[in-house]
Design a protein around this motif. Structure first.
Motif, mmCIF file in Angstrom:
data_model
loop_
_atom_site.group_PDB
_atom_site.id
_atom_site.type_symbol
_atom_site.label_atom_id
_atom_site.label_comp_id
_atom_site.label_asym_id
_atom_site.label_seq_id
_atom_site.Cartn_x
_atom_site.Cartn_y
_atom_site.Cartn_z
ATOM 1 N N VAL B 62 0.897 -1.164 0.000
ATOM 2 C CA VAL B 62 0.000 0.000 0.000
ATOM 3 C C VAL B 62 0.922 1.196 0.000
ATOM 4 O O VAL B 62 1.766 1.322 0.890
ATOM 5 N N LEU B 65 2.811 3.327 3.111
ATOM 6 C CA LEU B 65 2.857 2.582 4.378
ATOM 7 C C LEU B 65 4.117 1.711 4.416
ATOM 8 O O LEU B 65 4.372 0.951 3.479
ATOM 9 N N MET B 120 -5.995 18.784 -5.464
ATOM 10 C CA MET B 120 -5.973 17.544 -6.227
ATOM 11 C C MET B 120 -6.620 17.794 -7.586
ATOM 12 O O MET B 120 -7.584 18.555 -7.673
ATOM 13 N N LEU B 129 -6.029 10.261 -9.868
ATOM 14 C CA LEU B 129 -5.932 11.491 -9.091
ATOM 15 C C LEU B 129 -4.478 11.900 -8.905
ATOM 16 O O LEU B 129 -3.608 11.059 -8.705
ATOM 17 N N PHE B 196 -8.496 18.496 -1.153
ATOM 18 C CA PHE B 196 -8.769 17.149 -0.637
ATOM 19 C C PHE B 196 -8.300 17.117 0.811
ATOM 20 O O PHE B 196 -7.136 17.431 1.092
ATOM 21 N N PHE B 200 -7.742 10.826 7.708
ATOM 22 C CA PHE B 200 -8.467 9.565 7.544
ATOM 23 C C PHE B 200 -9.751 9.646 8.359
ATOM 24 O O PHE B 200 -9.711 9.852 9.568
ATOM 25 N N LYS B 201 -10.875 9.437 7.689
ATOM 26 C CA LYS B 201 -12.172 9.475 8.366
ATOM 27 C C LYS B 201 -12.511 8.107 8.946
ATOM 28 O O LYS B 201 -12.151 7.081 8.381
ATOM 29 N N PHE B 251 -1.383 10.483 11.314
ATOM 30 C CA PHE B 251 -1.806 9.963 10.016
ATOM 31 C C PHE B 251 -2.126 11.091 9.052
ATOM 32 O O PHE B 251 -2.763 12.067 9.429
ATOM 33 N N ASN B 253 -3.506 11.270 4.962
ATOM 34 C CA ASN B 253 -3.891 10.488 3.784
ATOM 35 C C ASN B 253 -3.351 11.151 2.521
ATOM 36 O O ASN B 253 -4.099 11.709 1.722
ATOM 37 N N GLU B 254 -2.025 11.072 2.321
ATOM 38 C CA GLU B 254 -1.374 11.711 1.185
ATOM 39 C C GLU B 254 -2.034 11.276 -0.128
ATOM 40 O O GLU B 254 -2.414 10.119 -0.288
ATOM 41 N N ILE B 255 -2.131 12.209 -1.082
ATOM 42 C CA ILE B 255 -2.762 11.898 -2.365
ATOM 43 C C ILE B 255 -1.914 10.903 -3.154
ATOM 44 O O ILE B 255 -2.413 9.901 -3.642
ATOM 45 N N ARG B 265 1.976 7.832 4.987
ATOM 46 C CA ARG B 265 0.606 8.061 5.455
ATOM 47 C C ARG B 265 0.442 7.801 6.949
ATOM 48 O O ARG B 265 -0.553 8.189 7.537
ATOM 49 N N GLU B 266 1.386 7.106 7.543
ATOM 50 C CA GLU B 266 1.333 6.800 8.977
ATOM 51 C C GLU B 266 2.737 6.968 9.516
ATOM 52 O O GLU B 266 3.669 6.396 8.958
#
Lengths: 649, 649
Positions: B62, B65, B120, B129, B196, B200-201, B251, B253-255, B265-266
């Motif tokens: 992923v 990560l 974005m 994207l 954007f 992270f939701k 965290f 959430n990089e595009i 991302r983490e």
């Protein structure tokens, strides 16, 4: 009586009586420790000293989320530091730090997407949600307590209570309907129980509805270790057995969290995955622990309805077959030693074996270290033999062989079953799908290949990955091969620690109130885990003290000793009392004598005894006391006692 | 020339020349260090020794990560341990551990819901994207490199390149359209840039679409500290100034993450929030660091287009006003000392001040510690004066006053503006909404109250929380009060460390290849952060060695020294080489001499020199070397050298 060589028959009634008495005594001890414990008072101390608090409480809080304040955070850090030393350094385990974000596929393979659920019911009127088993338990215990309930029904309810954990959705629904259980706040009807997945969902990457980006926050740290098995095995020079370990946060979206730190939505775990040959579970260091005595509650006793424990050495427990193997036994003993080292009371620790109906279907044996607190006996460490379940499934799903290999001293003959492909035929027929079919077959296990062989031989065709293949495309052959290498998927033995639960239990076990003064609460942590090691106080606000305080602080810092300075205007006694509540084991006071000869007093928290000691020595002494290489007794033998009443106001 | 008392005018050209030469030299050094560095080779070593690897790579990985393997995890743990000692213990900071899960409201107040975004664009054909600024940068740099681009255009492109970070959505869209930039893979048209949100939701609790359960995984550890300010202030006996600190995962959430560990991302952060009176930013321990020399790149120089740094002491930097205040300066110096202690090269570390256009609107000054690697100068630590922004906003939103109080030596007169309510009138008119209105007004700041006063006095009415209130319900009065206590919302100075970025930079700075053997790579970590402190090897597989190896391991364990045993069949030289790649600083060999007299050899990684030493002493010596209380030079002076060629095969 033994001397009289009484016959076994004659002795038996006496033994039975003793056993019964022992059981009653145990029950009384348990009941007493529950009764006497004033949880509200402890919680007041913990809140006042900011061990922990509901997260975001200025925003109204979020149930199941807690923040650790300075003493809670330091206590946790010290427990983890000791854990690293006791487990990781001791066995050269391979510590990893893998991500919390985990893609859907990984947790689908591990079974969490399908099975990591609790049953939930909905209030049909207002939509409130409840955990179905908790709802039933609460209803049952209210009925049992109710004097109007008749005796026979009480018996039935008590029996159902013991079975709640074993019911599936349908059974639980039937019982809730049978007893006509309603939503507790509104009295409305409730829906049928439905499974609710306990993982927090999220989307990785910017594409909102891309199924490739579906992910979760991990529910355990184990999967990140399993998916790295191959790299870890290589890092370990391909030697078996070995263990990986991880400390980190995990997440469970509890339906309705309760019981403080014991059931939360975000928590710190420390997990070990010990990889071992499935048929060689003896342990080279087992003899180092075999005489450790522990309290066991085996499955066989629980099935008889017995809840009193059996004390024996781990050596006996393994030899008798009660504990499945040496490796599992080794870890159980090491877990026990660790918990006692950090301050868990031995008599409030037991090892309970899972009964067959509560054990994961793949586990071959499982024991929980349970710690008793005012909430009852709570699982704080699980220690399961997960067999080859996870590594097999990841191998199967990804095609990456998570196996170990050992050279055989003498080669063996082995029955082998494998596919032979007519790749041209498959290619012509299936074109770009050919690879999918070949991969699927190559990843089949022995059982599946036998199945396929049968189908091909009987019907000349079979379904594979949704395609129909015929016997001229693939055949399954069985041969005997000479193997020089034993290739196997390792079994995994997994000690898994819930750090928050251990910490809460430790807080209860450490808490006491000083005799003759019920307002003086103490947390008597062992120095090695105490959040702060040393308190530094000037006797008063006299202007001659600050330079000495400054020097003392520098000395303590140079030894990496965590200390706290309390130069507020309260009396020394009051300041000591306040810091007893944080569990600071040692205290240094600068007084008028210090100004004359640079000696200070050093006080121990539980005995409240004090010695006089020179400033040049005190930091070294405190450092040795804090890492448990020196005892307070030794200090009192070496240095002159300092006797002065603590002034209380 | 100085002796000749040459006039300033006469000297100036020479000075200018020297400055120009110095600049050129700096540029050459930077270019050389970039050119020579073989990143691919380092990455091969890091992969082979499992410092880190793409997470879940058996599942295809992923992006953004990464998992840390044993040496990466230990290196990180040691850096964090040193961080705790250098910052937290040194200043008695209050360490907390707050939750990752964070409700919507908290991050709405902090501004993250509205402003924590990247722009974005979407490929209009296939929906791929892209991060808009990266897309433009890549396009520009391709044009600049292209020989066919004419010189004037190249100049324009270069200028635009320097401005990319400053464009808003509309400007960026205009430029992408002007240059007719297409999606790089497909050549399709792209959409207009849209923000954007990088958080992270997730949903907290079982109710799927309940807005109360909306939450995020935190983008920084700071907010959990701010929301606990009141408890921390009380824990600190209401003394100011003080600091809280937190180490934990955050965290983003990089595009489209790239650049390995530098954009993930983490990631693990370590953040300090130092709370201080807004007008008293001097620091009592500043004198301890004032002579620390650092390389600065102030905003004023950057605005002139200059990128060479100025070396001076932090004392000068603060006195000259370049660094805003002592507290900020104190932390900058402490950050510099920390980074150098863990092994960052001093000449590849600089402190760059934010220019006014890149600084958060609330920040009063901000400096980044930037570390140079093959990716250029990368921000690894941010050190911002966040002023009272966060504490004010949380106070305003929740009504919980996150303030500090100081008793004034001499009382002061203060203009006070406050509301007076006619609660009966409000109650009659608004019923249950009355509370909302009163709360809203009570939480207004001075400005808002003045506004309301004006409106009430001019129009006899005003809008509050969507309701119309009249001047008979509330009036705003201004009075002069005598204050004995100074109540204020503290300013926050925030050093914020990106541990992964620091670690990657350290890996590049530590890496070298042995002279005369380009296949022998070494990671020369300082012993105090090295992932493993000691290697233990038997000279060969001779059966007389294992008992000594076993005893050595026990000795090292008893001192809590992390070690690795390598008893594989390779030559000693090869085993040393393999473990140089993990950066193990010391190695012990058991040889035939050991069997005779219990002496072993002890080797140092970088010099490859060895001494002979008795087994009873070696664990203590290694422990002292590992915590840097003993130098290798001292060891070679004390113990006899052992000279034997390392055998390479």
């Amino acid at each position: 009586m033994k001397l009289e060589k009484a016959s076994k028959e004659a002795l038996q009634p006496h033994i039975d009586q003793l056993v019964t008495l022992k059981k009653k005594l145990d029950e009384i001890i348990v009941a007493e420790s529950k009764k006497e414990f004033d949880r509200t008072k402890l919680e007041t101390v913990l809140r006042r000293r900011f061990f922990y608090a509901p997260a975001f409480d200025i925003y109204g809080g979020v149930s199941g989320l807690y923040d650790y304040g300075p003493p809670g955070c330091a206590l946790q850090a010290n427990i983890l530091q000791l854990w690293r030393s006791h487990f990781i350094l001791e066995e050269q385990m391979l510590e990893v730090d893998t991500t919390i974000l985990t893609p859907y596929d990984v947790l689908h393979t591990s079974g969490h997407v399908d099975r990591f659920t609790d049953l939930m019911v909905k209030d049909k009127g207002n939509g409130n949600l409840y955990r179905a088993d908790h709802l039933l338990e609460n209803w049952l215990s209210a009925q049992i307590k109710d004097v109007k309930t008749d005796a026979k029904l009480k018996e039935e309810y008590s029996y159902v209570m013991t079975q709640v954990d074993n019911y599936d959705a349908k059974e639980l629904g039937d019982i809730l309907r049978k007893y006509n259980v309603k939503a507790p706040e509104s009295g409305n009807d409730i829906s049928e129980p439905e499974p609710f997945n306990l993982m927090f969902k999220t989307q990785i990457g910017p594409a909102e509805h891309d199924s490739k980006g579906r992910g979760f926050m991990r529910p355990e740290t184990a999967q990140g270790q399993f998916t790295n098995f191959k790299k870890l095995y290589e890092y370990n020079n391909e030697r078996m057995p070995f263990a990986s370990a991880q400390i980190g946060k995990s997440f469970r979206n509890e339906i309705s969290p309760r019981a403080g730190l014991l059931r939360v939505r975000e928590f710190t775990m420390a997990e070990i995955e010990h990889y071992v040959h499935p048929n060689k579970k003896d342990h080279p260091r087992f003899r180092e622990v075999e005489n450790v005595i522990m309290s066991f509650l085996p499955a066989s006793e629980q099935e008889k309805g017995v809840s009193s424990t059996i004390d024996m050495t781990i050596g006996e427990a393994v030899r008798s077959g009660m504990v499945n193997n040496e490796t599992l036994g080794y870890f159980l003993a090491r877990i026990s030693l660790f918990l006692i080292k950090i301050g868990i009371k031995k008599e409030r620790l037991r090892f309970r074996q899972h009964m067959s109906n509560e054990m994961a279907h793949y586990a071959s044996d499982c024991w929980d270290a349970e710690i008793q607190s005012s909430y009852g006996w709570i699982e704080c460490v699980g220690c399961a033999d997960r067999s080859a379940y996870d590594l097999s499934n990841h191998t199967k799903r990804t095609g990456e062989r998570l196996v170990a290999r050992e050279k055989l001293d003498t080669p063996i003959q082995k029955n082998v079953i494998k596919p032979q492909f007519n790749k041209k035929e498959i290619g012509v027929k299936f074109k770009k799908d050919a690879k999918v079919i070949v991969d699927e077959i190559e990843n089949m296990n022995e059982c599946e290949l036998k199945e396929l062989k049968k189908s091909l031989e009987t019907n000349q065709r079979a379904k594979v990955a949704g395609f129909e293949v015929s016997s001229d495309m693939v055949s399954i052959v069985e041969t005997v091969e000479t193997c020089y290498v034993d290739e196997y998927i390792p079994s995994v033995i997994e000690p898994s620690f819930g750090i928050g639960r251990i910490m809460y239990s430790l807080l209860e076990h450490s808490y006491y109130v000083r005799e003759n003064d019920e307002n003086r609460c103490v947390l008597s942590f062992p120095p090695v885990v105490a959040p702060v090691k040393c308190l530094v106080v000037p006797l008063s606000g006299h202007p001659s003290f600050p330079p000495f305080i400054y020097e003392l602080c520098q000395l303590l810092r140079s030894k990496d000793i965590s200390f706290q300075k309390d130069d507020s205007s309260s009396s020394v006694g009051k300041r000591y009392a306040r810091n007893d509540e944080i569990g600071i084991p040692f205290g240094i006071t600068v007084d008028f004598q210090t100004v004359k000869d640079k000696t200070v007093t050093l006080r121990e928290r539980d005995s409240m005894s004090q010695v006089r000691i020179h400033m040049d020595q005190v930091a070294n002494i405190v450092a040795s006391l804090a890492n448990a290489t020196l005892s307070w007794n030794k200090v009192t033998e070496t240095f002159p006692a300092f006797v002065e009443q603590e002034i209380d106001n």
